[in-house]
Write a protein that holds these residues in place. Structure first.
Motif, PDB file in Angstrom:
ATOM      1  N   GLU A 226     -61.925 -34.979 -50.986  1.00 27.13           N
ATOM      2  CA  GLU A 226     -60.812 -34.077 -50.697  1.00 27.13           C
ATOM      3  C   GLU A 226     -61.022 -33.249 -49.440  1.00 27.13           C
ATOM      4  OE1 GLU A 226     -63.321 -32.133 -54.011  1.00 27.13           O
ATOM      5  OE2 GLU A 226     -62.548 -34.126 -53.497  1.00 27.13           O
ATOM      6  N   LEU A 227     -62.262 -33.223 -48.930  1.00 29.46           N
ATOM      7  CA  LEU A 227     -62.537 -32.462 -47.710  1.00 29.46           C
ATOM      8  C   LEU A 227     -62.275 -33.267 -46.444  1.00 29.46           C
ATOM      9  CD1 LEU A 227     -65.797 -30.559 -48.712  1.00 29.46           C
ATOM     10  CD2 LEU A 227     -63.424 -29.785 -48.860  1.00 29.46           C
ATOM     11  N   VAL A 228     -62.083 -34.570 -46.593  1.00 27.23           N
ATOM     12  CA  VAL A 228     -61.762 -35.409 -45.443  1.00 27.23           C
ATOM     13  C   VAL A 228     -60.247 -35.387 -45.240  1.00 27.23           C
ATOM     14  CG1 VAL A 228     -61.880 -37.734 -44.475  1.00 27.23           C
ATOM     15  CG2 VAL A 228     -63.781 -36.847 -45.835  1.00 27.23           C
ATOM     16  N   ARG A 229     -59.833 -35.004 -44.042  1.00 23.14           N
ATOM     17  CA  ARG A 229     -58.411 -34.814 -43.736  1.00 23.14           C
ATOM     18  C   ARG A 229     -57.802 -36.110 -43.193  1.00 23.14           C
ATOM     19  NH1 ARG A 229     -57.968 -30.010 -46.533  1.00 23.14           N
ATOM     20  NH2 ARG A 229     -59.897 -28.856 -46.185  1.00 23.14           N
ATOM     21  N   LYS A 230     -56.577 -36.010 -42.726  1.00 23.45           N
ATOM     22  CA  LYS A 230     -55.853 -37.175 -42.229  1.00 23.45           C
ATOM     23  C   LYS A 230     -56.599 -37.821 -41.070  1.00 23.45           C
ATOM     24  CE  LYS A 230     -51.245 -35.497 -43.571  1.00 23.45           C
ATOM     25  NZ  LYS A 230     -49.904 -35.116 -43.081  1.00 23.45           N
ATOM     26  N   GLN A 231     -56.476 -39.151 -41.002  1.00 15.62           N
ATOM     27  CA  GLN A 231     -57.074 -39.937 -39.929  1.00 15.62           C
ATOM     28  C   GLN A 231     -58.591 -39.728 -39.844  1.00 15.62           C
ATOM     29  OE1 GLN A 231     -54.798 -38.819 -36.466  1.00 15.62           O
ATOM     30  NE2 GLN A 231     -53.110 -40.201 -36.996  1.00 15.62           N
ATOM     31  N   ASP A 232     -59.220 -39.558 -41.016  1.00 16.73           N
ATOM     32  CA  ASP A 232     -60.682 -39.423 -41.113  1.00 16.73           C
ATOM     33  C   ASP A 232     -61.210 -38.297 -40.223  1.00 16.73           C
ATOM     34  OD1 ASP A 232     -60.872 -41.411 -42.965  1.00 16.73           O
ATOM     35  OD2 ASP A 232     -61.406 -42.981 -41.534  1.00 16.73           O
ATOM     36  N   THR A 233     -60.565 -37.142 -40.317  1.00 19.51           N
ATOM     37  CA  THR A 233     -61.047 -35.962 -39.603  1.00 19.51           C
ATOM     38  C   THR A 233     -61.552 -34.939 -40.609  1.00 19.51           C
ATOM     39  OG1 THR A 233     -58.833 -34.959 -39.598  1.00 19.51           O
ATOM     40  CG2 THR A 233     -59.459 -36.298 -37.683  1.00 19.51           C
ATOM     41  N   ILE A 234     -62.315 -33.969 -40.091  1.00 21.82           N
ATOM     42  CA  ILE A 234     -62.837 -32.912 -40.941  1.00 21.82           C
ATOM     43  C   ILE A 234     -62.746 -31.596 -40.189  1.00 21.82           C
ATOM     44  CG2 ILE A 234     -65.267 -32.978 -40.224  1.00 21.82           C
ATOM     45  CD1 ILE A 234     -65.903 -32.885 -43.286  1.00 21.82           C
ATOM     46  N   TRP A 235     -62.612 -30.484 -40.939  1.00 26.30           N
ATOM     47  CA  TRP A 235     -62.540 -29.158 -40.335  1.00 26.30           C
ATOM     48  C   TRP A 235     -63.918 -28.504 -40.430  1.00 26.30           C
ATOM     49  CZ3 TRP A 235     -57.649 -27.488 -43.548  1.00 26.30           C
ATOM     50  CH2 TRP A 235     -56.557 -28.289 -43.143  1.00 26.30           C
ATOM     51  N   LEU A 236     -64.408 -28.047 -39.285  1.00 24.77           N
ATOM     52  CA  LEU A 236     -65.693 -27.367 -39.225  1.00 24.77           C
ATOM     53  C   LEU A 236     -65.504 -25.948 -38.707  1.00 24.77           C
ATOM     54  CD1 LEU A 236     -67.860 -30.215 -37.628  1.00 24.77           C
ATOM     55  CD2 LEU A 236     -67.790 -29.559 -40.040  1.00 24.77           C
ATOM     56  N   MET A 237     -66.394 -25.063 -39.098  1.00 23.94           N
ATOM     57  CA  MET A 237     -66.409 -23.698 -38.578  1.00 23.94           C
ATOM     58  C   MET A 237     -67.611 -23.556 -37.654  1.00 23.94           C
ATOM     59  SD  MET A 237     -66.465 -20.074 -40.650  1.00 23.94           S
ATOM     60  CE  MET A 237     -66.373 -18.505 -39.769  1.00 23.94           C
ATOM     61  N   ASN A 238     -67.321 -23.453 -36.352  1.00 20.44           N
ATOM     62  CA  ASN A 238     -68.362 -23.274 -35.349  1.00 20.44           C
ATOM     63  C   ASN A 238     -68.057 -22.019 -34.539  1.00 20.44           C
ATOM     64  OD1 ASN A 238     -69.920 -25.511 -35.971  1.00 20.44           O
ATOM     65  ND2 ASN A 238     -68.691 -26.881 -34.696  1.00 20.44           N
ATOM     66  N   ASP A 239     -69.008 -21.066 -34.529  1.00 18.52           N
ATOM     67  CA  ASP A 239     -68.836 -19.815 -33.777  1.00 18.52           C
ATOM     68  C   ASP A 239     -67.523 -19.129 -34.130  1.00 18.52           C
ATOM     69  OD1 ASP A 239     -71.250 -20.247 -32.473  1.00 18.52           O
ATOM     70  OD2 ASP A 239     -70.288 -21.431 -30.890  1.00 18.52           O
ATOM     71  N   GLU A 240     -67.226 -19.086 -35.438  1.00 22.33           N
ATOM     72  CA  GLU A 240     -66.034 -18.431 -35.968  1.00 22.33           C
ATOM     73  C   GLU A 240     -64.751 -19.033 -35.419  1.00 22.33           C
ATOM     74  OE1 GLU A 240     -66.476 -14.251 -35.327  1.00 22.33           O
ATOM     75  OE2 GLU A 240     -67.845 -14.033 -37.030  1.00 22.33           O
ATOM     76  N   GLN A 241     -64.814 -20.321 -35.091  1.00 23.99           N
ATOM     77  CA  GLN A 241     -63.632 -21.040 -34.637  1.00 23.99           C
ATOM     78  C   GLN A 241     -63.518 -22.361 -35.388  1.00 23.99           C
ATOM     79  OE1 GLN A 241     -64.031 -21.451 -30.380  1.00 23.99           O
ATOM     80  NE2 GLN A 241     -62.979 -19.509 -29.983  1.00 23.99           N
ATOM     81  N   LEU A 242     -62.281 -22.830 -35.478  1.00 25.01           N
ATOM     82  CA  LEU A 242     -62.005 -24.096 -36.149  1.00 25.01           C
ATOM     83  C   LEU A 242     -62.228 -25.252 -35.188  1.00 25.01           C
ATOM     84  CD1 LEU A 242     -60.887 -25.733 -38.562  1.00 25.01           C
ATOM     85  CD2 LEU A 242     -58.598 -25.393 -37.588  1.00 25.01           C
ATOM     86  N   GLU A 243     -63.024 -26.238 -35.646  1.00 24.00           N
ATOM     87  CA  GLU A 243     -63.205 -27.472 -34.882  1.00 24.00           C
ATOM     88  C   GLU A 243     -62.733 -28.641 -35.721  1.00 24.00           C
ATOM     89  OE1 GLU A 243     -66.665 -30.452 -33.119  1.00 24.00           O
ATOM     90  OE2 GLU A 243     -67.208 -28.411 -33.726  1.00 24.00           O
ATOM     91  N   ILE A 244     -61.882 -29.464 -35.147  1.00 22.61           N
ATOM     92  CA  ILE A 244     -61.388 -30.671 -35.821  1.00 22.61           C
ATOM     93  C   ILE A 244     -62.158 -31.854 -35.256  1.00 22.61           C
ATOM     94  CG2 ILE A 244     -59.374 -32.102 -36.319  1.00 22.61           C
ATOM     95  CD1 ILE A 244     -57.641 -29.638 -35.772  1.00 22.61           C
ATOM     96  N   ARG A 245     -62.918 -32.524 -36.126  1.00 23.19           N
ATOM     97  CA  ARG A 245     -63.803 -33.585 -35.655  1.00 23.19           C
ATOM     98  C   ARG A 245     -63.483 -34.902 -36.368  1.00 23.19           C
ATOM     99  NH1 ARG A 245     -70.099 -32.417 -35.915  1.00 23.19           N
ATOM    100  NH2 ARG A 245     -69.376 -30.664 -34.606  1.00 23.19           N
ATOM    101  N   THR A 246     -63.460 -35.989 -35.607  1.00 21.00           N
ATOM    102  CA  THR A 246     -63.230 -37.325 -36.166  1.00 21.00           C
ATOM    103  C   THR A 246     -64.549 -37.882 -36.708  1.00 21.00           C
ATOM    104  OG1 THR A 246     -61.420 -37.730 -34.619  1.00 21.00           O
ATOM    105  CG2 THR A 246     -62.385 -39.659 -35.702  1.00 21.00           C
ATOM    106  N   LEU A 247     -64.485 -38.509 -37.891  1.00 23.79           N
ATOM    107  CA  LEU A 247     -65.684 -38.981 -38.578  1.00 23.79           C
ATOM    108  C   LEU A 247     -65.877 -40.480 -38.414  1.00 23.79           C
ATOM    109  CD1 LEU A 247     -65.263 -37.018 -41.925  1.00 23.79           C
ATOM    110  CD2 LEU A 247     -66.662 -36.378 -39.964  1.00 23.79           C
ATOM    111  N   ASN A 248     -67.126 -40.898 -38.429  1.00 27.15           N
ATOM    112  CA  ASN A 248     -67.486 -42.315 -38.486  1.00 27.15           C
ATOM    113  C   ASN A 248     -67.812 -42.661 -39.939  1.00 27.15           C
ATOM    114  OD1 ASN A 248     -68.359 -44.942 -37.929  1.00 27.15           O
ATOM    115  ND2 ASN A 248     -70.443 -44.258 -37.495  1.00 27.15           N
ATOM    116  N   VAL A 249     -66.797 -43.085 -40.677  1.00 30.19           N
ATOM    117  CA  VAL A 249     -66.942 -43.351 -42.110  1.00 30.19           C
ATOM    118  C   VAL A 249     -67.517 -44.755 -42.300  1.00 30.19           C
ATOM    119  CG1 VAL A 249     -65.737 -43.590 -44.309  1.00 30.19           C
ATOM    120  CG2 VAL A 249     -65.049 -41.815 -42.679  1.00 30.19           C
ATOM    121  N   VAL A 250     -68.615 -44.848 -43.059  1.00 28.91           N
ATOM    122  CA  VAL A 250     -69.230 -46.151 -43.325  1.00 28.91           C
ATOM    123  C   VAL A 250     -68.949 -46.654 -44.741  1.00 28.91           C
ATOM    124  CG1 VAL A 250     -71.037 -45.856 -41.603  1.00 28.91           C
ATOM    125  CG2 VAL A 250     -71.430 -45.045 -43.942  1.00 28.91           C
TER     126      VAL A 250
END
Length: 392
Positions: free
Chosen positions: A325-349
Motif C-alpha cells: 500500500e506504500l507503493v504509489r501509482k506507476q511504481d513510485t514512492i514518497w520519501l521525506m528528505n530534509d523535510e521535503q517530499l521526494e517522489i522516486r520511481t522504484l525498480n521493482v523485482v
C-alpha cells in the motif's frame, strides 16, 4: 439676529480631536508593521508544511511468498472393479462411503461355487496329465533297452523316434498345460474376494448383496490417505521464482472450512509442463502428508476443495521490502528528505500479496511517507507527526 461667534470654539475642538485620532491610528499601524518579528514568519511557513508519518527503509535478504489457489486431489486412487462374474454374497461392515479401509481388508465377496468346481476339475486334469507322463517315462525306458539291444547305429531322427522323444515332449506339455489351467482356476476363485489394495477412504460404493457383476463393473471408489496433492495454478511469469530444491514448507489454508490463521504444511514436488486450458495459468503440484489428520491433530483437507497456498520463492538478496500500500501509482514512492517530499520511481523485482521488493532504488534508513497526502508535489514541505518526533 443669530450669534455665530459662539460656535467657533466648538469647531476647533472637534478638529483637534480628529487630528489626534488620525495621528494615533497612524502611529499604531507603524508600530505593528515595524515590530513584526521574523520568528512569526517562520512559524507561518512551518504551519503550512504537511504533517506526515514515516517508516524507515529496511534492506536485507528476503524470500517472497507466491500465492496460488489449487484443488485438492488424491495422490493415489482406484476404482475397485470385478475381475470375474458372479453374485455378490458378502459385503464388509465397513463397506460404507466415507469410512477408512485398512490395506488387505475384505470388502466384497462373490459366489465362488463355479470357480471352486473349476479348480477341482483342473486339479483332476493335472493328475491325469502327470499319470500319463509317468506312463510315457516307463515307455521311454523300454524303448531305450530295445534300442541298445538292436546294436546298430541309426540317424538322429530315427533314434529320436525309436526312443519316443516326441511322445515324452507331448506328455510333459500336457502336464504344463494342466498346471496352467489349475493356476488360472485358483486365481479366478481368489478373485471372488475383493480386498483393499492400500489403506484408503472409501468415497463411493456401487453394489449391494445379491448384485450380479461382470468383469470391469465398478464396485467402489477408494483413495489413499497417506498423501494428497494440491494442483495449484499461478502465472507463468512466476515459474522462474520457484525453487524446487528449497525445503521451506508450503503453507496451505482452506478459507471455507478452517478458521483464520489455521494452516497445514505441504511441499512443492513438481512443476507440470502444461498450462490450464481455461485459465492459461501454469500448474504446480504440492503434496500434503496425512491429509485427513489421522495420525496427528492437524485439520483435515477435503477432497475437491479449493484452497490457498503460500509457496516460498527464491531468496532475493539486498533488496528493500515495502508494504504494497506504500507503493504509489506507476511504481513510485514518497520519501521525506530534509523535510521535503521526494517522489522516486522504484525498480521493482518482485511482488507478492503483502510486499513489493525493490532493488537498488532505496537505501537503508531512508524515510518512507506512510500518510496519504492531499497535494502531492515534489519538494513540498513536510514535518513529522509530533508523536514520531518525540519518539525519535
Amino acid at each position: 439676529m443669530t450669534d455665530h461667534t459662539s460656535n467657533k470654539p466648538s469647531s476647533a475642538k472637534s478638529w483637534l480631536i480628529s487630528l489626534v485620532i488620525l495621528l494615533a491610528g497612524a502611529g499604531f499601524s507603524w508600530l505593528i508593521f515595524s515590530t513584526e518579528p521574523e520568528a512569526q514568519r517562520e512559524g507561518a511557513t512551518r504551519k503550512s508544511a504537511m504533517l506526515v508519518d514515516v517508516t524507515p527503509v529496511q534492506v536485507g535478504d528476503y524470500s517472497p511468498i507466491i500465492e496460488a489457489m489449487g484443488t485438492v486431489v488424491p495422490a493415489k486412487e482406484i476404482e475397485l472393479q470385478a475381475r470375474v462374474s458372479g453374485e455378490v454374497t458378502g459385503l464388509a461392515d465397513t463397506f460404507i462411503p466415507g469410512t477408512i479401509i485398512q490395506a488387505g481388508k475384505l470388502l466384497v465377496e462373490l459366489d465362488d461355487t463355479d470357480y471352486q468346481l473349476a479348480a477341482q476339475q483342473a486339479q483332476v486334469e493335472r493328475l491325469q496329465a502327470q499319470a500319463a507322463l509317468h506312463i510315457e517315462q516307463g515307455e521311454q525306458l523300454a524303448a531305450r533297452q530295445q534300442y541298445e539291444q538292436l546294436g546298430r547305429e541309426v540317424s538322429e531322427p530315427q533314434k529320436s523316434l525309436i526312443l519316443r522323444a516326441p511322445q515324452l515332449q507331448q506328455a510333459e506339455a500336457a502336464v504344463m498345460l494342466a498346471d496352467t489351467r489349475l493356476q488360472q482356476a485358483r486365481t479366478n476363485q481368489e478373485r471372488t474376494r475383493i480386498t483393499a489394495p492400500f489403506t484408503g477412504k472409501l468415497l463411493s460404493t456401487g453394489v449391494n448383496l445379491g448384485s450380479q457383476v461382470s468383469p470391469g463393473d465398478d464396485l467402489g471408489h477408494l483413495v489413499g490417505v497417506d498423501r494428497w496433492w494440491i494442483e495449484a495454478t499461478l502465472p507463468t511469469r512466476q515459474l522462474q521464482w520457484l525453487d524446487q530444491e528449497n525445503t521451506a514448507a508450503v503453507m496451505v489454508h482452506d478459507r471455507q472450512a478452517w478458521t483464520a490463521g489455521v494452516m497445514r504444511e505441504g511441499s512443492l514436488i513438481s512443476v507440470l509442463g502444461q498450462v490450464d486450458e481455461q485459465t492459461r495459468l501454469a500448474q504446480v503440484l504440492i503434496a500434503v502428508d496425512d491429509p485427513l489428520g489421522l495420525y496427528s491433530d492437524q485439520p483435515a483437507l477435503i477432497m475437491g476443495a479449493f484452497v490457498n497456498t503460500r509457496i516460498p520463492a527464491k531468496l532475493l538478496t539486498q533488496v528493500a521490502r515495502i508494504q504494497r500500500e506504500l507503493v504509489r501509482k506507476q511504481d513510485t514512492i514518497w520519501l521525506m528528505n530534509d523535510e521535503q517530499l521526494e517522489i522516486r520511481t522504484l525498480n521493482v523485482v518482485f511482488r507478492d500479496e503483502q510486499y513489493v521488493y525493490v532493488k537498488g532504488s532505496l537505501k537503508a534508513g531512508e524515510h518512507i511517507v506512510t500518510t496519504d497526502l492531499s497535494r502531492v508535489i515534489d519538494g513540498a514541505a513536510l514535518r513529522l507527526n509530533s508523536d514520531q518526533s518525540n519518539g525519535n
